[in-house]
Design a protein around this motif. Structure first.
Motif: not given
Lengths: 89, 129
Positions: A11-20, A36-44
């Motif tokens: 999971v791309e760290e930066k993207l994850f932070r943005k989602v939060m 594109r390589r970022c896995m989709i996690v339930p938080e998304f």
């Protein structure tokens, strides 16, 4: 070959932070991303993305079924309009 | 002829092979079933006793997904891929290979019989040969 269990999902760290952040502010502005390589996690789930396909950003809304796939899988990179004498462009 | 799990009637082959006529049972699963049921894999399917057949049936029902339900699971998985619009789903929709195989040639299993295109490179050589 499947990814090593030890590493966990990518999971791309930066993207994850943005989602939060987007979730906290309940913003519905789609997040533009090249990851594109970022896995989709339930938080998304429920979040909107615009995923780069090499040329443009394609809108992707994450549903529950998409968890475990990668963002890139929802943004096709190839153009194919079919063969044959069809006069359409 | 013995019947195992519904309509499957394997014939007069050794059971290790006869069991594979069941959808969802391959070499390994057949081997495991027979080991658990303590039946020699060499016995012909027709020579099995009632008791042995029911033992096999019991083991399959308890531990394995086979036939109809398994087919439904597989169909469901494909339907899911189609619905979410991911790359693999798109390939299923178009009837093209899903796992990155080449499609310039081959891929006939997914694409079906050849549709010859006039003027395509290689067509002449093919028709001559």
């Amino acid at each position: 070959m499947a990814r090593s269990q030890k590493k966990g999902p990518h999971v791309e760290e930066k993207l994850f932070r943005k989602v939060m952040v987007a979730k906290q502010t309940s913003s519905f502005v789609p997040i533009r991303t090249w990851a594109r390589r970022c896995m989709i996690v339930p938080e998304f789930i429920g979040q909107k993305f615009e995923v780069h396909n090499g040329r443009t950003f394609l809108p992707v809304t994450i549903t529950e079924d998409m968890v475990g796939h990668k963002l890139g899988e929802f943004s096709p990179t190839r153009t194919y309009r079919g063969h044959g004498a069809g006069k359409k462009k | 002829m013995p019947r195992v799990v519904g309509v499957d009637i394997p014939n007069n082959k050794r059971i290790e092979y006869a069991l594979r006529y069941i959808y969802g049972v391959g070499p390994k699963v057949a081997e495991r079933i027979l080991k658990e049921a303590q039946i020699e894999p060499e016995v012909k399917a027709k020579d099995l006793t009632e008791d042995e057949v029911s033992r096999i049936a019991g083991i399959i029902e308890r531990n394995y997904q086979v036939e109809g339900p398994l087919r439904r699971i597989v169909q469901g998985n494909i339907a899911r891929l189609r619905d979410i619009g991911c790359y693999r789903g798109l390939r299923h929709r178009r009837g093209l290979p899903v796992r990155g195989q080449r499609t310039r040639t081959n891929a006939r299993t997914r694409k079906g019989p050849k549709k010859t295109v006039a003027g395509k490179k290689g067509v002449k050589e093919l028709s001559r040969g």
